[in-house]
Write a protein that holds these residues in place. Structure first.
Motif, PDB file in Angstrom:
ATOM      1  N   ASN A 257       2.086 -35.082  14.574  1.00  0.00           N
ATOM      2  CA  ASN A 257       1.603 -35.020  13.167  1.00  0.00           C
ATOM      3  C   ASN A 257       1.346 -36.330  12.408  1.00  0.00           C
ATOM      4  O   ASN A 257       2.471 -37.296  12.333  1.00  0.00           O
ATOM      5  CB  ASN A 257       2.777 -34.412  12.689  1.00  0.00           C
ATOM      6  N   GLU A 258      -0.367 -36.228  12.421  1.00  0.00           N
ATOM      7  CA  GLU A 258      -0.644 -37.555  11.898  1.00  0.00           C
ATOM      8  C   GLU A 258       0.016 -38.119  10.152  1.00  0.00           C
ATOM      9  O   GLU A 258       0.254 -38.975   9.897  1.00  0.00           O
ATOM     10  CB  GLU A 258      -2.653 -37.740  11.781  1.00  0.00           C
TER      11      GLU A 258
ATOM     12  N   ALA B  50       2.484 -21.147  21.230  1.00  0.00           N
ATOM     13  CA  ALA B  50       1.877 -21.641  21.467  1.00  0.00           C
ATOM     14  C   ALA B  50       1.109 -22.544  20.483  1.00  0.00           C
ATOM     15  O   ALA B  50       1.878 -22.330  19.394  1.00  0.00           O
ATOM     16  CB  ALA B  50       0.559 -20.144  20.612  1.00  0.00           C
ATOM     17  N   GLY B  51       0.630 -23.266  20.719  1.00  0.00           N
ATOM     18  CA  GLY B  51       0.340 -24.752  19.705  1.00  0.00           C
ATOM     19  C   GLY B  51      -1.242 -24.300  19.351  1.00  0.00           C
ATOM     20  O   GLY B  51      -2.087 -23.750  19.753  1.00  0.00           O
ATOM     21  N   LEU B  52      -1.344 -24.732  17.396  1.00  0.00           N
ATOM     22  CA  LEU B  52      -1.826 -25.062  16.289  1.00  0.00           C
ATOM     23  C   LEU B  52      -2.323 -26.166  16.535  1.00  0.00           C
ATOM     24  O   LEU B  52      -1.308 -26.610  15.666  1.00  0.00           O
ATOM     25  CB  LEU B  52      -1.982 -23.758  15.406  1.00  0.00           C
ATOM     26  N   ARG B  53      -3.831 -26.571  15.910  1.00  0.00           N
ATOM     27  CA  ARG B  53      -3.882 -27.902  15.138  1.00  0.00           C
ATOM     28  C   ARG B  53      -4.771 -27.349  14.565  1.00  0.00           C
ATOM     29  O   ARG B  53      -5.669 -27.072  14.287  1.00  0.00           O
ATOM     30  CB  ARG B  53      -4.688 -28.585  16.477  1.00  0.00           C
ATOM     31  N   GLU B  54      -4.659 -27.620  12.881  1.00  0.00           N
ATOM     32  CA  GLU B  54      -5.278 -27.774  11.876  1.00  0.00           C
ATOM     33  C   GLU B  54      -5.320 -28.393  10.956  1.00  0.00           C
ATOM     34  O   GLU B  54      -4.327 -29.247  11.117  1.00  0.00           O
ATOM     35  CB  GLU B  54      -5.475 -26.404  11.114  1.00  0.00           C
ATOM     36  N   PRO B  55      -6.188 -29.284   9.664  1.00  0.00           N
ATOM     37  CA  PRO B  55      -5.947 -30.377   8.856  1.00  0.00           C
ATOM     38  C   PRO B  55      -4.875 -29.714   8.152  1.00  0.00           C
ATOM     39  O   PRO B  55      -4.937 -28.696   7.830  1.00  0.00           O
ATOM     40  CB  PRO B  55      -7.177 -30.433   8.338  1.00  0.00           C
ATOM     41  N   MET B  56      -4.111 -30.552   7.349  1.00  0.00           N
ATOM     42  CA  MET B  56      -3.351 -30.451   6.874  1.00  0.00           C
ATOM     43  C   MET B  56      -3.871 -31.000   5.358  1.00  0.00           C
ATOM     44  O   MET B  56      -4.367 -32.162   5.023  1.00  0.00           O
ATOM     45  CB  MET B  56      -2.186 -31.509   6.886  1.00  0.00           C
ATOM     46  N   PHE B  57      -3.779 -30.347   4.168  1.00  0.00           N
ATOM     47  CA  PHE B  57      -4.871 -30.831   2.876  1.00  0.00           C
ATOM     48  C   PHE B  57      -3.702 -30.538   1.791  1.00  0.00           C
ATOM     49  O   PHE B  57      -2.763 -30.621   1.747  1.00  0.00           O
ATOM     50  CB  PHE B  57      -4.512 -29.594   2.269  1.00  0.00           C
TER      51      PHE B  57
ATOM     52  N   TYR C  21      -5.183 -34.404   6.947  1.00  0.00           N
ATOM     53  CA  TYR C  21      -4.969 -35.033   8.125  1.00  0.00           C
ATOM     54  C   TYR C  21      -4.326 -34.437   8.718  1.00  0.00           C
ATOM     55  O   TYR C  21      -4.478 -32.859   9.135  1.00  0.00           O
ATOM     56  CB  TYR C  21      -3.013 -36.002   7.180  1.00  0.00           C
ATOM     57  N   ARG C  22      -4.728 -35.053  10.922  1.00  0.00           N
ATOM     58  CA  ARG C  22      -4.691 -34.160  11.248  1.00  0.00           C
ATOM     59  C   ARG C  22      -3.116 -33.622  11.820  1.00  0.00           C
ATOM     60  O   ARG C  22      -1.806 -34.010  10.704  1.00  0.00           O
ATOM     61  CB  ARG C  22      -4.519 -34.672  12.839  1.00  0.00           C
ATOM     62  N   SER C  23      -2.396 -32.718  11.418  1.00  0.00           N
ATOM     63  CA  SER C  23      -1.139 -31.895  12.296  1.00  0.00           C
ATOM     64  C   SER C  23      -1.548 -31.450  13.245  1.00  0.00           C
ATOM     65  O   SER C  23      -2.159 -30.366  13.633  1.00  0.00           O
ATOM     66  CB  SER C  23      -1.021 -31.050  10.931  1.00  0.00           C
TER      67      SER C  23
END
Length: 281
Positions: free
Chosen positions: A162-163, A212-219, A269-271
């Protein structure tokens, strides 16, 4: 707080029913927007049917509870949280939405009487990582779940994935060593380790969970000033012991990382999160 709270959750209750809860209440829309890209996968996995009865743990301002109530048209949704202010906002928003099958209760889900075999779904979006005794807490949730029910959690993957928090802590460090929240204690990353998730849930009476892994931008906001206010509300306490020069340097470093992450979609940011599902064992 007048409700019963387990001693292991006393500090959390003091924060959530105090300054932390106040900040989240005042910025509820921004917090919902921050993780908005995770909402639909979470609801799809929950697969809430029209007659379902749903318990939403750590419901905050109630967005996920309201969504559950909209899906459970002939059922109900109950949100529980430690913050009285967040729950007041949740009730107002449910009333404004015309939802009559939803209610909100101030409670410590680790020890509250949540009933037995009452719910078809127990759900939590980033609200189940803070229990002082997670095995006891999830055992209580397992008791409330119907035999054929399902637990669905959205929890953060490890700190290193988590960036956002690493960038914020690095910016406000001002030369100090600011370690991330420990992964084996109550906090945002306490369920980041899949092995720990399996150990906790199976000890609490659930079967082998699926992750299950999920990756989305954190706003964090449409502009730098909004994002800076939000981030300082999260990590600003790390600046309290700095002198004026060090504080100014840390704030400048924070603005710099926010500017680096400002794009057409705002400051992101990446999360990464885990979508955890489990049935009773």
């Amino acid at each position: 707080m007048s409700v019963h709270v387990d001693p292991s959750n006393a500090d959390a209750a003091k924060g959530w029913d105090g300054p932390t809860g106040d900040f989240w209440t005042d910025n509820a829309d921004m917090f919902d927007a921050g993780v908005a890209r995770y909402l639909q996968p979470f609801l799809d996995t929950a697969a809430i049917e029209p007659r379902a009865h749903v318990l939403d743990v750590g419901c905050g301002a109630g967005q996920t509870t309201r969504e559950a109530a909209r899906l459970a048209t002939a059922g109900s949704a109950t949100g529980v949280d430690l913050s009285a202010r967040l729950l007041d906002l949740a009730r107002r928003r449910a009333d404004q939405a015309g939802l009559s099958n939803v209610r909100f209760v101030q409670a410590d889900a680790q020890v509250a009487d949540l009933g037995t075999d009452r719910y078809d779904r127990v759900i939590s979006r980033t609200g189940a990582m803070f229990f002082g005794d997670p095995v006891a807490a999830f055992a209580n949730l397992a008791k409330a779940l119907k035999p054929d029910g399902r637990l669905v959690l959205l929890v953060w993957q490890p700190f290193t994935e988590n960036e956002w928090l690493g960038a914020f802590l690095g910016a406000v460090a001002a030369g100090r060593d600011l370690p991330p929240p420990p992964p084996d204690r109550p906090g945002p990353f306490s369920m980041g380790d899949p092995d720990r998730v399996r150990t906790v849930l199976t000890a609490a009476g659930f079967g082998e969970p699926r992750l299950a892994g999920l990756r989305e931008p954190m706003f964090y906001g449409p502009d730098i000033s909004t994002a800076e206010r939000m981030v300082l509300g999260i990590v600003g306490g790390r600046l309290d012991d700095l002198d004026a020069a060090a504080r100014a340097s840390a704030e400048a470093a924070l603005r710099a990382t926010l500017e680096e992450h400002l794009g057409s979609d705002g400051v992101t940011y990446r999360s990464a999160m885990w979508l955890v599902t489990a049935a009773l064992g």
